[in-house]
Scaffold this active site. Structure first.
Site, PDB file in Angstrom:
ATOM      1  N   SER A   2       0.958  -1.244   0.153  1.00 12.75           N
ATOM      2  CA  SER A   2       0.062   0.044  -0.151  1.00 12.75           C
ATOM      3  C   SER A   2       0.922   1.209   0.139  1.00 12.75           C
ATOM      4  O   SER A   2       2.040   1.046   0.321  1.00 12.75           O
ATOM      5  CB  SER A   2      -0.870  -0.110   1.253  1.00 12.75           C
ATOM      6  OG  SER A   2      -1.580   1.176   1.394  1.00 12.75           O
ATOM      7  N   TYR A  13      -2.408  -0.995  10.735  1.00 12.53           N
ATOM      8  CA  TYR A  13      -2.642  -1.440   9.263  1.00 12.53           C
ATOM      9  C   TYR A  13      -1.123  -0.919   8.428  1.00 12.53           C
ATOM     10  O   TYR A  13      -0.586  -1.712   7.764  1.00 12.53           O
ATOM     11  CB  TYR A  13      -3.555  -0.934   8.594  1.00 12.53           C
ATOM     12  CG  TYR A  13      -4.039  -0.886   7.224  1.00 12.53           C
ATOM     13  CD1 TYR A  13      -4.325  -2.048   6.679  1.00 12.53           C
ATOM     14  CD2 TYR A  13      -3.640   0.074   6.291  1.00 12.53           C
ATOM     15  CE1 TYR A  13      -4.503  -2.234   5.211  1.00 12.53           C
ATOM     16  CE2 TYR A  13      -3.466  -0.111   4.863  1.00 12.53           C
ATOM     17  CZ  TYR A  13      -4.332  -1.265   4.300  1.00 12.53           C
ATOM     18  OH  TYR A  13      -4.313  -1.435   3.092  1.00 12.53           O
TER      19      TYR A  13
HETATM   20  P1  NAD Z   1     -11.735  -5.574  -0.474  1.00 16.20           P
HETATM   21  O1  NAD Z   1     -12.610  -5.515   0.994  1.00 16.20           O
HETATM   22  O2  NAD Z   1     -12.575  -5.829  -1.354  1.00 16.20           O
HETATM   23  O3  NAD Z   1     -10.798  -6.952  -0.140  1.00 16.20           O
HETATM   24  C1  NAD Z   1     -10.260  -7.437   0.982  1.00 16.20           C
HETATM   25  C2  NAD Z   1     -10.388  -8.817   1.350  1.00 16.20           C
HETATM   26  O4  NAD Z   1      -9.787  -9.314   2.318  1.00 16.20           O
HETATM   27  C3  NAD Z   1     -11.964  -9.039   1.643  1.00 16.20           C
HETATM   28  O5  NAD Z   1     -12.746  -9.397   0.324  1.00 16.20           O
HETATM   29  C4  NAD Z   1     -11.864 -10.339   2.241  1.00 16.20           C
HETATM   30  O6  NAD Z   1     -11.935 -11.478   1.465  1.00 16.20           O
HETATM   31  C5  NAD Z   1     -10.378 -10.573   2.772  1.00 16.20           C
HETATM   32  N1  NAD Z   1     -10.102 -10.737   4.161  1.00 16.20           N
HETATM   33  C6  NAD Z   1     -10.103  -9.642   5.288  1.00 16.20           C
HETATM   34  N2  NAD Z   1      -9.889 -10.189   6.476  1.00 16.20           N
HETATM   35  C7  NAD Z   1     -10.005 -11.859   6.132  1.00 16.20           C
HETATM   36  C8  NAD Z   1      -9.762 -12.817   6.957  1.00 16.20           C
HETATM   37  N3  NAD Z   1      -9.654 -12.706   8.248  1.00 16.20           N
HETATM   38  N4  NAD Z   1      -9.491 -14.077   6.357  1.00 16.20           N
HETATM   39  C9  NAD Z   1      -9.729 -14.204   4.844  1.00 16.20           C
HETATM   40  N5  NAD Z   1      -9.938 -13.046   4.041  1.00 16.20           N
HETATM   41  C10 NAD Z   1      -9.806 -11.947   4.725  1.00 16.20           C
HETATM   42  O7  NAD Z   1     -10.926  -4.595  -0.228  1.00 16.20           O
HETATM   43  P2  NAD Z   1      -9.440  -4.027  -1.103  1.00 16.20           P
HETATM   44  O8  NAD Z   1      -9.355  -2.628  -1.177  1.00 16.20           O
HETATM   45  O9  NAD Z   1      -9.733  -4.574  -2.792  1.00 16.20           O
HETATM   46  O10 NAD Z   1      -8.424  -4.831  -0.432  1.00 16.20           O
HETATM   47  C11 NAD Z   1      -7.464  -5.579  -1.254  1.00 16.20           C
HETATM   48  C12 NAD Z   1      -6.037  -5.258  -0.875  1.00 16.20           C
HETATM   49  O11 NAD Z   1      -5.585  -4.095  -1.197  1.00 16.20           O
HETATM   50  C13 NAD Z   1      -6.014  -5.254   0.607  1.00 16.20           C
HETATM   51  O12 NAD Z   1      -4.732  -5.806   1.205  1.00 16.20           O
HETATM   52  C14 NAD Z   1      -5.657  -3.740   1.151  1.00 16.20           C
HETATM   53  O13 NAD Z   1      -5.014  -3.701   2.294  1.00 16.20           O
HETATM   54  C15 NAD Z   1      -4.894  -3.350  -0.138  1.00 16.20           C
HETATM   55  N6  NAD Z   1      -5.264  -1.860  -0.355  1.00 16.20           N
HETATM   56  C16 NAD Z   1      -6.456  -1.469  -0.690  1.00 16.20           C
HETATM   57  C17 NAD Z   1      -6.459   0.116  -0.832  1.00 16.20           C
HETATM   58  C18 NAD Z   1      -7.769   0.768  -1.030  1.00 16.20           C
HETATM   59  O14 NAD Z   1      -7.547   2.017  -0.998  1.00 16.20           O
HETATM   60  N7  NAD Z   1      -8.938  -0.114  -1.291  1.00 16.20           N
HETATM   61  C19 NAD Z   1      -5.202   1.039  -0.873  1.00 16.20           C
HETATM   62  C20 NAD Z   1      -4.019   0.148  -0.628  1.00 16.20           C
HETATM   63  C21 NAD Z   1      -3.964  -1.279  -0.389  1.00 16.20           C
END
Ligand code: NAD
Ligand code: MG
Length: 297
Positions: free
Chosen positions: A186, A199
């Site tokens: 991230s 986080y």
């Molecule tokens: P999202 O909520 O669509 O996806 C995150 C997924 O994590 C969930 O769908 C869930 O299945 C999984 N998850 C959470 N806790 C869990 C657990 N205990 N066991 C199994 N699965 C679990 O959101 P996203 O934004 O697509 O997130 C995907 C990745 O991107 C993450 O690692 C997040 O940190 C990273 N990220 C997101 C952003 C943003 O702005 N959305 C920015 C930087 C990094």
């Protein structure tokens, strides 16, 4: 003249309506529903015959990667939490619509034993494994360290960091040379927000893990890289990842991006494909930023 879209206006720039779901949230209940490339991603055989496990593959960035992998010719297993079954069912249909095999593996990544079960099931049902896209993540904003419960601290580290060790450890005996591991870090792993004390630290850890593991696995012919997203419109953000007051201007004002809007998961898919495919044969130990221009250095 070519009709090139302007990246500032290519996706919605409207304020997002405030909305809250309990974590992990389901994206089919979001307004607007995130764009994971369902209608737009076009494959060209870059991952023909490959076998991928995508954690967090039900929604958001993981879903965009899962759809793209299937359209590039891979069979795909996805992991998610049981509460996300409705999103996962949609992804299964989208993968199968490409004539590819879809394997659904619900379960909690904070449980070490489950990580191993997940890998074994993916390997058995796909008949092998050569792409690990580790996308799952937990993010809960807490403004004051005094209010950060130890339980949240532990879970955030277990899901975001420990599960990467557990998954890779279980998968290594199955991964052939040429396999690729893609982690998800991230912008928070470079420029941490004050309200994401736990986080952000996990995202710094993931960057360290990625770089270290890439050196350990290079002589096996396995590459390890990371994608570092900026603010992307996903269920993570509306289920406690941001305070509600940040939702309307997410990606536009809080945080502010030079591109002037939140990213959509679809905008990350091609990098997950590139890093999984042999097109990135000389790339390992690297962090690819997709941040709307936010600085990562
Ligand atoms: P999202 O909520 O669509 O996806 C995150 C997924 O994590 C969930 O769908 C869930 O299945 C999984 N998850 C959470 N806790 C869990 C657990 N205990 N066991 C199994 N699965 C679990 O959101 P996203 O934004 O697509 O997130 C995907 C990745 O991107 C993450 O690692 C997040 O940190 C990273 N990220 C997101 C952003 C943003 O702005 N959305 C920015 C930087 C990094
Ligand atoms: Mg989800």
């Amino acid at each position: 003249m070519a009709n090139i879209p302007n990246p500032r206006t290519q996706y919605t720039t409207e304020d997002f309506p405030k909305q809250y779901q309990e974590a992990p949230g389901v994206q089919n209940q979001m307004t607007p529903v995130p764009d994971c490339g369902e209608k737009t991603y076009k494959g060209s055989g870059k991952l023909e015959g490959r076998k991928a496990l995508v954690t967090g593959g039900d929604s958001g960035i993981g879903r965009a990667a899962a759809i793209a992998y299937a359209r590039e010719g891979a069979d795909v297993a996805i992991n998610y939490l049981p509460a996300e079954q409705s999103d996962a069912d949609e992804v299964k249909q989208l993968i199968e619509a490409e004539g590819r095999k879809a394997v659904l593996i619900p379960g909690d990544l904070s449980n070490e034993a489950f990580n191993k079960e997940m890998v074994e099931k993916a390997n058995t049902e796909l008949g092998g494994l050569d792409i690990l896209a580790l996308v799952a993540g937990k993010q809960q904003a807490v403004k004051d360290i005094a209010d950060l419960p130890t339980e949240q601290l532990e879970k955030t580290f277990q899901v975001n960091v420990y599960s990467m060790y557990w998954t890779v450890k279980a998968a290594l005996p199955h991964l052939p040379e040429g396999a690729s591991i893609v982690t998800t870090s991230s912008v928070e792993g470079f420029d941490p927000s004050p309200m994401l004390l736990d986080y952000a630290a996990t995202k710094f850890a993931i960057i360290g893990f990625t770089k270290s593991l890439s050196k350990q696995l290079a002589d096996k012919g396995i590459r390890v890289n990371s994608v570092a997203p900026g603010p992307i419109w996903t269920a993570l953000q509306i289920s406690g990842g941001q305070p509600q007051e940040n939702i309307p201007e997410f990606g536009k004002g809080t945080p502010e991006t030079p591109i002037g809007r939140a990213g959509q998961p679809a905008e990350l898919a091609s990098v997950y494909v590139f890093l999984a495919s042999i097109e990135s044969s000389y790339v390992t130990g690297q962090i690819y930023s997709i941040t709307g221009g936010m600085t990562t250095a």
